[in-house]
Motif scaffolding. Structure first.
Motif, PDB file in Angstrom:
ATOM      1  N   SER A  15       0.907  -1.195   0.011  1.00 36.94           N
ATOM      2  CA  SER A  15      -0.217  -0.031   0.070  1.00 36.94           C
ATOM      3  C   SER A  15       0.808   1.368  -0.048  1.00 36.94           C
ATOM      4  N   GLY A  16       2.207   1.290   0.593  1.00 31.35           N
ATOM      5  CA  GLY A  16       2.819   2.460   0.624  1.00 31.35           C
ATOM      6  C   GLY A  16       2.996   3.131  -0.742  1.00 31.35           C
ATOM      7  N   PRO A  17       3.827   2.362  -1.720  1.00 36.14           N
ATOM      8  CA  PRO A  17       3.980   2.722  -2.971  1.00 36.14           C
ATOM      9  C   PRO A  17       2.570   3.077  -3.919  1.00 36.14           C
ATOM     10  N   THR A  18       1.562   2.341  -3.514  1.00 36.35           N
ATOM     11  CA  THR A  18       0.435   2.424  -3.980  1.00 36.35           C
ATOM     12  C   THR A  18      -0.180   3.776  -3.616  1.00 36.35           C
ATOM     13  N   TYR A  19       0.015   4.371  -2.471  1.00 37.57           N
ATOM     14  CA  TYR A  19      -0.376   5.450  -1.899  1.00 37.57           C
ATOM     15  C   TYR A  19       0.294   6.721  -2.598  1.00 37.57           C
ATOM     16  N   VAL A  20       1.604   6.241  -3.154  1.00 35.35           N
ATOM     17  CA  VAL A  20       2.407   7.298  -4.063  1.00 35.35           C
ATOM     18  C   VAL A  20       1.877   7.553  -5.153  1.00 35.35           C
ATOM     19  N   MET A  21       1.401   6.424  -5.945  1.00 33.58           N
ATOM     20  CA  MET A  21       0.798   6.555  -7.173  1.00 33.58           C
ATOM     21  C   MET A  21      -0.645   7.184  -7.020  1.00 33.58           C
ATOM     22  N   LEU A  22      -1.366   7.207  -6.001  1.00 39.52           N
ATOM     23  CA  LEU A  22      -2.707   7.529  -5.960  1.00 39.52           C
ATOM     24  C   LEU A  22      -2.611   9.082  -5.638  1.00 39.52           C
ATOM     25  N   GLN A  23      -1.590   9.392  -5.002  1.00 34.77           N
ATOM     26  CA  GLN A  23      -1.362  10.736  -4.528  1.00 34.77           C
ATOM     27  C   GLN A  23      -1.200  11.628  -5.985  1.00 34.77           C
ATOM     28  N   ALA A  24      -0.675  10.930  -7.105  1.00 33.27           N
ATOM     29  CA  ALA A  24      -0.406  11.614  -8.237  1.00 33.27           C
ATOM     30  C   ALA A  24      -1.697  12.072  -9.245  1.00 33.27           C
ATOM     31  N   LEU A  25      -2.862  11.501  -8.430  1.00 34.12           N
ATOM     32  CA  LEU A  25      -4.206  11.737  -9.193  1.00 34.12           C
ATOM     33  C   LEU A  25      -4.724  13.196  -8.656  1.00 34.12           C
ATOM     34  N   TYR A  26      -3.905  13.734  -7.640  1.00 33.08           N
ATOM     35  CA  TYR A  26      -3.949  15.408  -7.293  1.00 33.08           C
ATOM     36  C   TYR A  26      -2.717  15.863  -7.862  1.00 33.08           C
ATOM     37  N   ASP A  27      -2.891  17.461  -7.873  1.00 37.01           N
ATOM     38  CA  ASP A  27      -1.733  18.168  -8.449  1.00 37.01           C
ATOM     39  C   ASP A  27      -0.222  17.916  -7.815  1.00 37.01           C
ATOM     40  N   THR A  28       0.374  17.417  -8.573  1.00 40.36           N
ATOM     41  CA  THR A  28       1.822  17.210  -8.098  1.00 40.36           C
ATOM     42  C   THR A  28       2.760  18.202  -7.918  1.00 40.36           C
ATOM     43  N   GLU A  29       2.201  19.353  -8.573  1.00 44.07           N
ATOM     44  CA  GLU A  29       2.915  20.709  -8.746  1.00 44.07           C
ATOM     45  C   GLU A  29       2.596  21.477  -7.351  1.00 44.07           C
ATOM     46  N   SER A  30       1.409  21.220  -6.755  1.00 43.68           N
ATOM     47  CA  SER A  30       1.217  21.985  -5.617  1.00 43.68           C
ATOM     48  C   SER A  30       0.780  20.989  -4.471  1.00 43.68           C
ATOM     49  N   ASP A  31      -0.384  20.798  -4.101  1.00 43.73           N
ATOM     50  CA  ASP A  31      -0.900  19.989  -3.169  1.00 43.73           C
ATOM     51  C   ASP A  31      -0.057  18.662  -2.873  1.00 43.73           C
ATOM     52  N   ALA A  32       0.030  17.832  -4.119  1.00 46.25           N
ATOM     53  CA  ALA A  32       0.440  16.661  -3.811  1.00 46.25           C
ATOM     54  C   ALA A  32       2.259  16.900  -3.867  1.00 46.25           C
ATOM     55  N   GLU A  74     -36.183   4.528 -15.247  1.00 42.84           N
ATOM     56  CA  GLU A  74     -36.461   4.884 -16.624  1.00 42.84           C
ATOM     57  C   GLU A  74     -35.170   5.812 -17.361  1.00 42.84           C
ATOM     58  N   THR A  75     -34.599   6.367 -16.308  1.00 48.77           N
ATOM     59  CA  THR A  75     -33.392   7.306 -16.404  1.00 48.77           C
ATOM     60  C   THR A  75     -32.262   7.068 -15.474  1.00 48.77           C
ATOM     61  N   GLY A  76     -31.121   7.261 -15.835  1.00 50.98           N
ATOM     62  CA  GLY A  76     -29.965   7.119 -14.817  1.00 50.98           C
ATOM     63  C   GLY A  76     -29.059   7.899 -15.315  1.00 50.98           C
ATOM     64  N   MET A  77     -28.108   8.164 -14.258  1.00 47.53           N
ATOM     65  CA  MET A  77     -27.144   9.343 -14.401  1.00 47.53           C
ATOM     66  C   MET A  77     -25.823   8.882 -13.837  1.00 47.53           C
ATOM     67  N   ILE A  78     -24.603   8.934 -14.431  1.00 51.10           N
ATOM     68  CA  ILE A  78     -23.443   8.519 -13.744  1.00 51.10           C
ATOM     69  C   ILE A  78     -22.493   9.867 -13.703  1.00 51.10           C
ATOM     70  N   VAL A  79     -21.990  10.076 -12.404  1.00 50.82           N
ATOM     71  CA  VAL A  79     -21.089  11.186 -12.209  1.00 50.82           C
ATOM     72  C   VAL A  79     -19.747  10.459 -11.767  1.00 50.82           C
ATOM     73  N   SER A  80     -18.559  11.224 -12.289  1.00 47.77           N
ATOM     74  CA  SER A  80     -17.204  11.030 -11.856  1.00 47.77           C
ATOM     75  C   SER A  80     -16.636  12.188 -11.765  1.00 47.77           C
ATOM     76  N   ILE A  81     -15.574  12.355 -10.789  1.00 46.00           N
ATOM     77  CA  ILE A  81     -14.682  13.405 -10.718  1.00 46.00           C
ATOM     78  C   ILE A  81     -13.254  12.723 -10.419  1.00 46.00           C
ATOM     79  N   ASN A  82     -12.338  13.504 -10.878  1.00 50.17           N
ATOM     80  CA  ASN A  82     -10.838  13.161 -10.559  1.00 50.17           C
ATOM     81  C   ASN A  82     -10.459  13.933  -9.365  1.00 50.17           C
ATOM     82  N   ALA A  83      -9.834  13.216  -8.498  1.00 48.81           N
ATOM     83  CA  ALA A  83      -9.310  13.939  -7.365  1.00 48.81           C
ATOM     84  C   ALA A  83     -10.407  14.890  -6.609  1.00 48.81           C
ATOM     85  N   ALA A  84     -10.197  15.943  -6.494  1.00 47.50           N
ATOM     86  CA  ALA A  84     -11.114  16.763  -5.862  1.00 47.50           C
ATOM     87  C   ALA A  84     -11.801  17.885  -6.738  1.00 47.50           C
TER      88      ALA A  84
END
Lengths: 144, 384
Positions: free
Chosen positions: B122-139, B360-370
């Motif tokens: 999980s340690g290295p995987t958290y490093v990868m997941l952190q890159a979903l966020y902005d690596t030039e600022s928050d991450a 009869e109607t469906g909606m799917i929502v996705s966001i990356n990071a925040a």
């Protein structure tokens, strides 16, 4: 967290000295400096020294710390507001039980991360509770 | 948004149970989901394979993934394309597939979402997941996968005076729904009090507020309505996206999901939606999405969830019958494709999990990071 020396090196000065960017078009300030203004898109930016004191608006005590920095867990991350400019950064010199929103904090330079396979150690601004608040010590001079 | 009169239908679905699939690699998982979807659609004949994957480029690692997956499916010579947009990769791939079909560049597309999250500790995987966020600022900092969500959760609790227990009803509802989802990773009930008192991972977020690390693959077959080979399960009415601020710190209100608000504006308003699959990598994002979509007043969504308003027996739209990212699981690039499989099956009447039966109607929502980007897809039941 970086495994690349150039990636870290080229951004080191703003991270050591809390230098933000002011947009010459819309006047808004952001930190760390970006290639263009995140608010209006202009790439006409100038460096600006941010005051070193701010207010803690939110915080988290993080136990699921990534990579080699896990050894330093828990790590405390905060959302700091400096005269309307918000910054996400780590907090230091404070225990989890001493934290609360509204706390006055000041910028210091600390080690951020160390990556064992490359040996790269990165530094940057962290925030700590203001020392000697009310005594005039540690007053904001605007200097890096 | 698209003037093309071409209608796009889902005619095949496939999904692998999300789990720690130690013996199976990315291609094995993609193969299983892809073959299921092709079998349901009645034909192996496709002219495009589109693969949504985010972590594969870091976990395996493998580049040009779609071509290798197409080859492992035996689809030699087919056109193939990999799409990466972090946690929103699946709907980004859908956007691509729908535009290929509407522009008549393709008539049958196999869309596969796949990611493995357990090839490393999980340690290295958290490093990868952190890159979903902005690596030039928050991450740049050690925010991990949960740090930003934790900052927003505390802001929300203090701004709207919502207590920790009220916020624990979201994961509780997700776990209740996942019990009936055949491909959910965590199909068991969890009481709100347990969520609140579980091990903290990024205070105030506990282990039971966070999505699990699991491997998964899901697939759909998309077809041009004028040249249908398979039986249509659902129609894709629209899919739209918008980018947003790279960090919530840059927003006037950090709790404002402005990329989702912009995407919603592009849809030009919402008609009545019966079933919604939201992006709840952490509960706070699911709640902010409900409020951004206008399904709850600001600061009120957690209370409505706790009262059961969005459950199968509730008065509101049915939210996350799958169990959400929280309990179904969240194999990053595959997640949106799971949502597409689940909502299509609900609309087609073949879903085994939680449902009301008259959707009869469906909606799917996705966001990356925040909210560096957000996407919305609208699906409609096929009549007759």
């Amino acid at each position: 967290m970086t495994r690349s020396l150039p990636v870290w090196w080229r951004r080191r000065i703003p991270r050591y000295r809390l230098i933000g960017a002011r947009c010459k078009e819309c006047g808004k300030i952001h930190y760390p400096p970006r290639t263009s203004c995140p608010y209006c898109g202009s790439n006409s930016l100038e460096e600006v020294q941010l005051p070193r004191r701010g207010i803690l608006e939110s915080y988290s005590v993080i136990y699921s710390v990534p990579g080699d920095n896990r050894l330093n867990a828990p790590i405390i991350v905060g959302l700091v507001n400096i005269n309307g400019v918000r910054i996400v950064a780590e907090l230091t010199d404070v225990l989890p039980g001493e934290l609360s929103t509204g706390l006055e904090v000041e910028a210091v330079v600390r080690k951020i991360s160390e990556t064992s396979d490359t040996g790269i150690i990165t530094y940057g601004v962290k925030f700590r509770p203001v020392l000697g608040a009310g005594s005039g010590a540690g007053q904001d001079t605007g200097e890096a | 948004m698209n003037d093309s009169m071409v209608k796009v239908y889902i005619t095949g679905t496939g999904a692998v149970k999300i789990a720690r699939h130690y013996p199976l690699g990315v291609r094995d998982l993609a193969f299983q989901a892809g073959k299921q979807a092709l079998a349901e659609s009645g034909s192996d004949n496709v002219d495009f394979v589109i693969v949504a994957s985010s972590l594969s480029y870091l976990q395996a690692p493998q580049l040009d993934l779609a071509s290798y997956i197409a080859s492992s499916l035996g689809l030699h010579g087919v056109r193939a394309l990999s799409v990466e947009a972090g946690e929103s990769s699946g709907l980004a791939a859908l956007e691509t597939a729908v535009s290929l079909i509407k522009s008549q560049e393709a008539s049958r597309v196999l869309l596969i979402g796949v990611d493995k999250m357990t090839e490393h500790p999980s340690g290295p995987t958290y490093v990868m997941l952190q890159a979903l966020y902005d690596t030039e600022s928050d991450a740049y900092y050690n925010i991990g996968h949960a740090g930003i969500a934790a900052l927003l959760m505390r802001l929300y609790m203090e701004k709207y005076e919502v207590d920790r227990l009220t916020l624990a009803y979201w994961p509780a509802m997700m776990h209740m729904h996942a019990k009936n989802n055949p491909h959910a990773m965590l199909p068991f009930a969890v009481a709100p009090e347990k969520v609140m008192t579980a091990m903290p991972i990024a205070e105030p977020i506990t282990l039971l507020d966070a999505y699990p690390l699991g491997d998964g693959a899901a697939a759909i077959v998309l077809e041009n309505g004028d040249e249908l080979e398979g039986r249509p399960l659902a129609e894709i009415e629209s899919v739209i996206s918008a980018t947003g601020m790279p960090s919530p710190a840059l927003r006037e209100d950090p709790l404002d999901l402005e990329s989702l608000r912009t995407a919603l504006g592009r849809l030009g308003g919402l008609e009545k939606i019966d079933v919604i699959e939201l992006h709840d990598s952490f509960s706070i994002y699911g709640l902010l999405e409900l409020e951004t979509l206008g399904l709850a007043e600001k600061g009120e969504s957690a209370k409505l969830v706790a009262e059961g308003y969005f459950s199968a027996e509730g008065e509101g739209p049915l939210v996350n019958p799958s169990g959400g990212l929280k309990a179904r699981g969240h194999p990053i690039g595959a997640t949106d494709v799971y949502k597409l499989v689940e909502v299509s099956r609900i609309l087609a009447g073949t879903w085994q999990g939680v449902k009301r039966g008259d959707e009869e109607t469906g909606m799917i929502v996705s966001i990356n990071a925040a909210g560096s980007s957000s996407r919305i897809a609208l699906l409609r039941k096929v009549k007759g």
